[in-house]
Design a protein around this motif. Structure first.
Motif, PDB file in Angstrom:
ATOM      1  N   HIS A  15       9.789   9.929  12.210  1.00 49.62           N
ATOM      2  CA  HIS A  15       8.406   9.486  12.039  1.00 49.62           C
ATOM      3  C   HIS A  15       7.869   8.710  13.228  1.00 49.62           C
ATOM      4  O   HIS A  15       6.670   8.445  13.300  1.00 49.62           O
ATOM      5  N   ASP A  16       8.745   8.326  14.160  1.00 54.66           N
ATOM      6  CA  ASP A  16       8.238   7.664  15.360  1.00 54.66           C
ATOM      7  C   ASP A  16       7.636   8.670  16.340  1.00 54.66           C
ATOM      8  O   ASP A  16       7.117   8.286  17.384  1.00 54.66           O
ATOM      9  N   GLN A  17       7.720   9.974  15.981  1.00 55.29           N
ATOM     10  CA  GLN A  17       7.146  11.057  16.779  1.00 55.29           C
ATOM     11  C   GLN A  17       7.799  11.180  18.161  1.00 55.29           C
ATOM     12  O   GLN A  17       7.279  11.852  19.039  1.00 55.29           O
ATOM     13  N   ARG A  18       8.974  10.561  18.339  1.00 59.71           N
ATOM     14  CA  ARG A  18       9.675  10.649  19.631  1.00 59.71           C
ATOM     15  C   ARG A  18      11.100  11.150  19.457  1.00 59.71           C
ATOM     16  O   ARG A  18      11.574  11.936  20.254  1.00 59.71           O
ATOM     17  N   SER A  19      11.781  10.659  18.440  1.00 57.00           N
ATOM     18  CA  SER A  19      13.191  10.994  18.234  1.00 57.00           C
ATOM     19  C   SER A  19      13.331  12.342  17.545  1.00 57.00           C
ATOM     20  O   SER A  19      12.749  12.573  16.487  1.00 57.00           O
ATOM     21  N   CYS A  20      14.108  13.236  18.149  1.00 59.56           N
ATOM     22  CA  CYS A  20      14.373  14.563  17.580  1.00 59.56           C
ATOM     23  C   CYS A  20      15.865  14.659  17.319  1.00 59.56           C
ATOM     24  O   CYS A  20      16.666  14.700  18.261  1.00 59.56           O
ATOM     25  N   ILE A  21      16.268  14.669  16.054  1.00 53.73           N
ATOM     26  CA  ILE A  21      17.690  14.730  15.726  1.00 53.73           C
ATOM     27  C   ILE A  21      18.045  16.155  15.318  1.00 53.73           C
ATOM     28  O   ILE A  21      17.201  16.907  14.848  1.00 53.73           O
ATOM     29  N   PRO A  22      19.298  16.583  15.502  1.00 50.34           N
ATOM     30  CA  PRO A  22      19.693  17.943  15.112  1.00 50.34           C
ATOM     31  C   PRO A  22      19.456  18.178  13.629  1.00 50.34           C
ATOM     32  O   PRO A  22      19.549  17.250  12.811  1.00 50.34           O
ATOM     33  N   ALA A  23      19.160  19.415  13.272  1.00 52.86           N
ATOM     34  CA  ALA A  23      18.925  19.757  11.866  1.00 52.86           C
ATOM     35  C   ALA A  23      20.111  19.350  10.997  1.00 52.86           C
ATOM     36  O   ALA A  23      19.946  18.837   9.888  1.00 52.86           O
ATOM     37  N   LEU A  69       0.839  -1.193   0.000  1.00 53.17           N
ATOM     38  CA  LEU A  69       0.000   0.000   0.000  1.00 53.17           C
ATOM     39  C   LEU A  69       0.871   1.238   0.000  1.00 53.17           C
ATOM     40  O   LEU A  69       1.990   1.229   0.514  1.00 53.17           O
ATOM     41  N   PRO A  70       0.399   2.364  -0.581  1.00 56.27           N
ATOM     42  CA  PRO A  70       1.181   3.589  -0.581  1.00 56.27           C
ATOM     43  C   PRO A  70       1.511   4.018   0.844  1.00 56.27           C
ATOM     44  O   PRO A  70       0.701   3.911   1.750  1.00 56.27           O
ATOM     45  N   SER A  71       2.727   4.510   1.014  1.00 61.06           N
ATOM     46  CA  SER A  71       3.152   4.951   2.345  1.00 61.06           C
ATOM     47  C   SER A  71       2.376   6.182   2.782  1.00 61.06           C
ATOM     48  O   SER A  71       2.118   7.086   2.003  1.00 61.06           O
ATOM     49  N   ARG A  72       2.024   6.213   4.062  1.00 59.60           N
ATOM     50  CA  ARG A  72       1.302   7.359   4.607  1.00 59.60           C
ATOM     51  C   ARG A  72       2.175   8.052   5.653  1.00 59.60           C
ATOM     52  O   ARG A  72       1.735   8.407   6.725  1.00 59.60           O
ATOM     53  N   THR A  73       3.479   8.184   5.333  1.00 58.34           N
ATOM     54  CA  THR A  73       4.388   8.825   6.266  1.00 58.34           C
ATOM     55  C   THR A  73       4.070  10.307   6.356  1.00 58.34           C
ATOM     56  O   THR A  73       3.766  10.955   5.357  1.00 58.34           O
ATOM     57  N   PRO A  74       4.150  10.876   7.558  1.00 58.32           N
ATOM     58  CA  PRO A  74       3.848  12.298   7.706  1.00 58.32           C
ATOM     59  C   PRO A  74       4.927  13.170   7.093  1.00 58.32           C
ATOM     60  O   PRO A  74       6.042  12.723   6.857  1.00 58.32           O
ATOM     61  N   GLY A  75       4.605  14.423   6.830  1.00 62.66           N
ATOM     62  CA  GLY A  75       5.578  15.351   6.295  1.00 62.66           C
ATOM     63  C   GLY A  75       6.612  15.699   7.350  1.00 62.66           C
ATOM     64  O   GLY A  75       6.463  15.393   8.530  1.00 62.66           O
ATOM     65  N   ALA A  76       7.688  16.344   6.909  1.00 63.59           N
ATOM     66  CA  ALA A  76       8.761  16.721   7.835  1.00 63.59           C
ATOM     67  C   ALA A  76       8.241  17.689   8.889  1.00 63.59           C
ATOM     68  O   ALA A  76       7.508  18.628   8.578  1.00 63.59           O
ATOM     69  N   GLN A  77       8.620  17.443  10.130  1.00 62.64           N
ATOM     70  CA  GLN A  77       8.175  18.280  11.237  1.00 62.64           C
ATOM     71  C   GLN A  77       9.371  18.749  12.049  1.00 62.64           C
ATOM     72  O   GLN A  77      10.336  18.017  12.241  1.00 62.64           O
ATOM     73  N   ALA A  78       9.282  19.984  12.541  1.00 62.91           N
ATOM     74  CA  ALA A  78      10.339  20.542  13.371  1.00 62.91           C
ATOM     75  C   ALA A  78      10.158  20.101  14.817  1.00 62.91           C
ATOM     76  O   ALA A  78       9.065  19.736  15.242  1.00 62.91           O
ATOM     77  N   CYS A  79      11.254  20.140  15.557  1.00 63.46           N
ATOM     78  CA  CYS A  79      11.227  19.842  16.987  1.00 63.46           C
ATOM     79  C   CYS A  79      12.395  20.579  17.636  1.00 63.46           C
ATOM     80  O   CYS A  79      13.216  21.183  16.947  1.00 63.46           O
ATOM     81  N   ILE A  80      12.474  20.521  18.936  1.00 61.30           N
ATOM     82  CA  ILE A  80      13.556  21.166  19.680  1.00 61.30           C
ATOM     83  C   ILE A  80      14.393  20.076  20.339  1.00 61.30           C
ATOM     84  O   ILE A  80      13.871  19.246  21.083  1.00 61.30           O
ATOM     85  N   THR A  81      15.695  20.085  20.068  1.00 60.33           N
ATOM     86  CA  THR A  81      16.581  19.067  20.624  1.00 60.33           C
ATOM     87  C   THR A  81      16.845  19.333  22.111  1.00 60.33           C
ATOM     88  O   THR A  81      16.457  20.383  22.649  1.00 60.33           O
ATOM     89  N   LEU A  82      17.528  18.404  22.751  1.00 62.19           N
ATOM     90  CA  LEU A  82      17.850  18.542  24.168  1.00 62.19           C
ATOM     91  C   LEU A  82      18.775  19.729  24.421  1.00 62.19           C
ATOM     92  O   LEU A  82      18.826  20.252  25.534  1.00 62.19           O
ATOM     93  N   THR A  83      19.504  20.159  23.404  1.00 62.30           N
ATOM     94  CA  THR A  83      20.391  21.322  23.548  1.00 62.30           C
ATOM     95  C   THR A  83      19.698  22.613  23.106  1.00 62.30           C
ATOM     96  O   THR A  83      20.357  23.614  22.858  1.00 62.30           O
ATOM     97  N   ASN A  84      18.380  22.551  23.020  1.00 63.85           N
ATOM     98  CA  ASN A  84      17.565  23.721  22.670  1.00 63.85           C
ATOM     99  C   ASN A  84      17.863  24.244  21.259  1.00 63.85           C
ATOM    100  O   ASN A  84      17.867  25.448  21.015  1.00 63.85           O
TER     101      ASN A  84
END
Length: 205
Positions: free
Chosen positions: A84-92, A62-77
């Motif tokens: 896509h797991d909605q938990r891991s925030c990696i540096p830009a 089936l076609p992938s239903r992955t969400p679009g790219a989303q911003a977040c704030i890392t532990l170093t602000n």
């Protein structure tokens, strides 16, 4: 004057057009066979199309239903990229660096990395004083001369907060730094500030 039909013709006129068994009024056996053949062909075409679609979905999934790219704030602000797991925030700066940091590798997807920086979401990119130069957004105001002209650290291109507690404010003689140097370089008997302030100033609190 009333027209007189011969015996039999009068019955045909009263009954109307003759209906053939299994057909419609005014349709001969050949016409009915053609209609049935056309309906059968259309039905077979629809069934074949449906079977082909089912086979395609089975093979490709089936076609992938992955969400679009989303911003977040890392532990170093710092600005980051939300996996896509909605938990891991990696540096830009960890996006499109050749290393799959997210669990499913979406930080290295071809759709993101095919034409960097144009293919990157806007929140991942910061522009330098030279319009042809760019850096990752988490590299702005990090104390390091990432743009090469300090435009990522100094106004009017970038407005950064004053040097933090781990930094010493001075015009740096090192290309690597701008108006702040790491405080670990303070009083190390090597000039890092153009005014030597890190070597001769009174110790701060």
């Amino acid at each position: 004057m009333n027209k007189v039909f011969p015996q039999g013709e009068n019955d045909y006129a009263a009954a109307g057009p003759k209906a053939y068994p299994g057909g419609e009024a005014g349709c001969g056996p050949l016409c009915c066979l053609c209609r049935r053949a056309c309906l059968s062909a259309s039905l077979l075409f629809l069934l074949a199309t449906l079977a082909a679609l089912i086979a395609l979905v089975t093979i490709l999934g089936l076609p992938s239903r992955t969400p679009g790219a989303q911003a977040c704030i890392t532990l170093t602000n710092r600005t980051g990229f939300l996996c896509h797991d909605q938990r891991s925030c990696i540096p830009a700066s960890g996006v499109c660096d050749g290393v799959r940091t997210c669990t499913h590798g979406e930080d290295e997807d071809e759709s993101l990395c095919r034409d960097v920086p144009q293919s990157l979401p806007r929140f991942l990119v910061a522009h330098c004083g030279d319009p042809a130069s760019w850096i990752y957004s988490d590299q702005k105001c990090d104390g390091t001369n990432n743009c090469g002209d300090c435009s990522d650290e100094l106004s009017p291109v970038t407005v950064c907060p004053p040097c933090g507690p781990g930094w010493w404010h001075c015009p740096s003689t090192f290309f690597k730094y701008c108006d702040c140097i790491p405080r670990r370089l303070y009083r190390d008997h090597i000039q890092h500030c153009s005014d030597w302030s890190e070597e001769y100033a009174c110790p701060g609190p």
